[in-house]
Design an enzyme around this catalytic site. Structure first.
Site, PDB file in Angstrom:
ATOM      1  N   VAL A 108       0.859  -1.189   0.000  1.00  0.00           N
ATOM      2  CA  VAL A 108       0.000   0.000   0.000  1.00  0.00           C
ATOM      3  C   VAL A 108       0.889   1.230   0.000  1.00  0.00           C
ATOM      4  O   VAL A 108       1.792   1.366   0.833  1.00  0.00           O
ATOM      5  CB  VAL A 108      -0.930   0.017   1.236  1.00  0.00           C
ATOM      6  CG1 VAL A 108      -1.692   1.340   1.317  1.00  0.00           C
ATOM      7  CG2 VAL A 108      -1.905  -1.147   1.186  1.00  0.00           C
ATOM      8  N   ALA A 153       4.454   4.127   2.887  1.00  0.00           N
ATOM      9  CA  ALA A 153       4.021   2.863   2.274  1.00  0.00           C
ATOM     10  C   ALA A 153       4.189   1.749   3.291  1.00  0.00           C
ATOM     11  O   ALA A 153       4.794   1.941   4.348  1.00  0.00           O
ATOM     12  CB  ALA A 153       4.848   2.568   1.035  1.00  0.00           C
ATOM     13  N   LYS A 154       3.649   0.611   2.994  1.00  0.00           N
ATOM     14  CA  LYS A 154       3.917  -0.589   3.796  1.00  0.00           C
ATOM     15  C   LYS A 154       3.595  -1.798   2.939  1.00  0.00           C
ATOM     16  O   LYS A 154       2.759  -1.725   2.025  1.00  0.00           O
ATOM     17  CB  LYS A 154       3.039  -0.605   5.046  1.00  0.00           C
ATOM     18  CG  LYS A 154       3.649  -1.399   6.180  1.00  0.00           C
ATOM     19  CD  LYS A 154       4.742  -0.605   6.865  1.00  0.00           C
ATOM     20  CE  LYS A 154       5.381  -1.362   8.000  1.00  0.00           C
ATOM     21  NZ  LYS A 154       6.291  -0.502   8.783  1.00  0.00           N
ATOM     22  N   GLY A 155       4.249  -2.906   3.256  1.00  0.00           N
ATOM     23  CA  GLY A 155       3.972  -4.150   2.544  1.00  0.00           C
ATOM     24  C   GLY A 155       3.828  -5.273   3.536  1.00  0.00           C
ATOM     25  O   GLY A 155       4.249  -5.168   4.686  1.00  0.00           O
TER      26      GLY A 155
END
Ligand code: NAD
Length: 461
Positions: A108, A153-155
């Protein structure tokens, strides 16, 4: 507030949680929760609200309160509540016995107005799109708060790394990277370590991206081994930032102050080490296997060696065992939650006896618990400030990669300290001036800077 009920969602977030939530939620939360409650027509109307959804609700509520203080209009408020890009991927993985499993992965990008997206990758069985969205949003405010030119962001991959062999882990990582390849890159979105991932994971990400690009691209990821272009000081950076912010909040000498740490991973174990080096007494530590306590002070290095050898702190012979809950409720000067979200809640907040809570983890305190702690006079150094050391040194690593140079540990540490202390001072000043908590002040600064950048850039087309 415009009436958006019944309109098509303005985001491409894929969500399986139904609403109905809005009816019982506080008004502020109701205002923003529609943003992430896109319900596919085939989804049953009632779904349990999991920890990821709770984290996202907390993040939206914090945003809403900051937006109220900043007087943001509805359009900007909606923009800030909505991720710019949200990708869900299937990650097929060949197991050692020849079977094929498929796990879900996410990336995201919450906001890219102030710079490329930046944020860790989490490997954990319960990670989902809600959790990753919340973590991405917090990254946006964090980067703005400490003044580095990134969006958030992050994953995540919904997998338990402990259940995989090293080769399976490598295959999951490489295939996940392949699936999110279209949206990452050194000038687009730069992953880093988080829960369940480490330097080795970052090395595989760097290699997979570079092979596909046809050239070495060290700047695509941070938290790499130094031999691949990682920065001096990155491994301990988040923990150092936790100590720096704790010392600022404590004031006076740290000698003899008692500390309890929840989570003995990259952030928690490093923080325990740095607190001990600073003269504090680390009296209790926990990880997923259990918790241990010694009021005279734990030998952090010996405990770490035990945990590495046996897989956790459980069973460490030179300390007493205690429960996970008891660790959080110990009478100590400093409590450092450094594991996962939502561990200090309305249920246990009134039993927290620490004078200072320094959030190594992202989102460990729910908004209800925040209010209880504030009323009790407990100071909380919020996640977006306390654990910002990691992304600060990630930024320094990225700058070194882009310039093909390398800085000494001393240079990196001085820059880290400067940025952390400046951010802390700004937050503390606003908190005192407006009579609000450190978390509220941190969000007003972080959200305010992102909002101002949006205003200056204008809206295309
Ligand atoms: P990690 O995987 O290295 O460590 C997590 C630790 O938490 C492990 O020791 C695990 O056993 C423990 N844990 C899990 N559930 C627990 C429970 N119920 N009770 C007690 N301990 C439990 O992860 P990490 O990188 O240290 O990240 C920890 C937190 O810090 C996360 O919230 C992460 O988002 C945040 N954070 C990490 C970084 C970073 O640079 N790694 C930067 C900023 C924020």
């Amino acid at each position: 507030m415009p009436c958006l009920a019944g309109k098509k969602p303005v985001t491409n977030v894929i969500v399986t949680n139904s609403s109905g939530r809005g009816n019982g939620a506080p008004p502020a939360l109701r205002r923003l929760s529609f943003m992430t409650t896109m319900v596919p027509s085939t989804t049953p109307a009632t779904t349990l609200i999991g920890p990821g959804r709770q984290a996202l609700d907390s993040a939206l509520l914090q945003l809403d309160r900051a937006a109220d203080r900043l007087g943001l209009d509805d359009g900007l408020r909606t923009m800030l509540a909505t991720p710019r890009r949200s990708l869900t991927v299937s990650v097929p993985v060949r197991r050692e016995d020849g079977r094929m499993d498929v796990v879900q992965g996410f990336r995201v990008q919450h906001n890219t107005t102030r710079g490329p997206a930046k944020g860790g990758v989490r490997f954990h069985p319960s990670t989902d799109i809600h959790e990753v969205t919340a973590l991405a949003m917090w990254m946006t405010w964090k980067c703005a708060l400490v003044g580095i030119p990134y969006g958030g962001a992050k994953g995540g991959v919904a997998v338990d790394p402990a259940s995989l062999s090293t080769r399976e882990l490598e295959r999951v990582t490489r295939r996940y990277v392949n699936e999110i390849m279209p949206i990452i890159g050194p000038d687009r979105d730069i992953p880093a370590p988080d829960v369940g991932t480490d330097e080795q994971t970052m090395a595989w990400i760097m290699d997979t991206y570079s092979i596909n690009a046809g050239r070495p691209v060290p700047g695509v990821v941070t938290g790499k081994p130094t031999i691949l272009g990682g920065s001096a000081g990155r491994a301990g950076a988040t923990s150092r930032g936790v100590l720096i912010s704790a010392l600022k909040a404590l004031g006076g000498s740290p000698a003899g102050r008692t500390v309890a740490v929840q989570g003995f991973g990259k952030v928690g174990a490093g923080a325990a080490r740095y607190f001990a080096d600073a003269g504090c007494r680390v009296v209790a530590v926990s990880d997923v296997t259990g918790a241990v306590v010694d009021r005279s002070g734990l030998d952090v290095d010996a405990l770490r060696a035990w945990a590495e050898e046996t897989g956790g702190v459980y069973g460490y012979r030179h300390a007493d065992a205690l429960s996970h809950d008891e660790l959080l409720e110990l009478d100590v000067d400093v409590l450092v939650p450094a594991a996962l979200e939502g561990v200090i809640t309305a249920e246990n907040a009134s039993r927290i006896r620490a004078r200072l809570v320094v959030e190594g983890a992202n989102g460990p305190t729910t908004p209800e618990a925040d209010r209880i702690l504030a009323d009790a006079g407990t100071t909380v150094v919020p996640d977006i400030l306390a654990n910002a050391g990691g992304v600060i040194v990630s930024y320094l690593e990225w700058v070194q990669n882009l310039q093909a140079c390398s800085w000494s540990a001393g240079e990196v540490d001085a820059k880290l300290r400067g940025l952390m202390e400046d951010a802390f001072d700004a937050v503390a000043a606003m908190s005192a001036e407006r009579g609000i908590t450190l978390r509220e002040a941190a969000h007003v600064i972080g959200v305010g800077r992102v909002a101002e950048t949006h205003r200056m850039r204008g809206l295309y087309p």
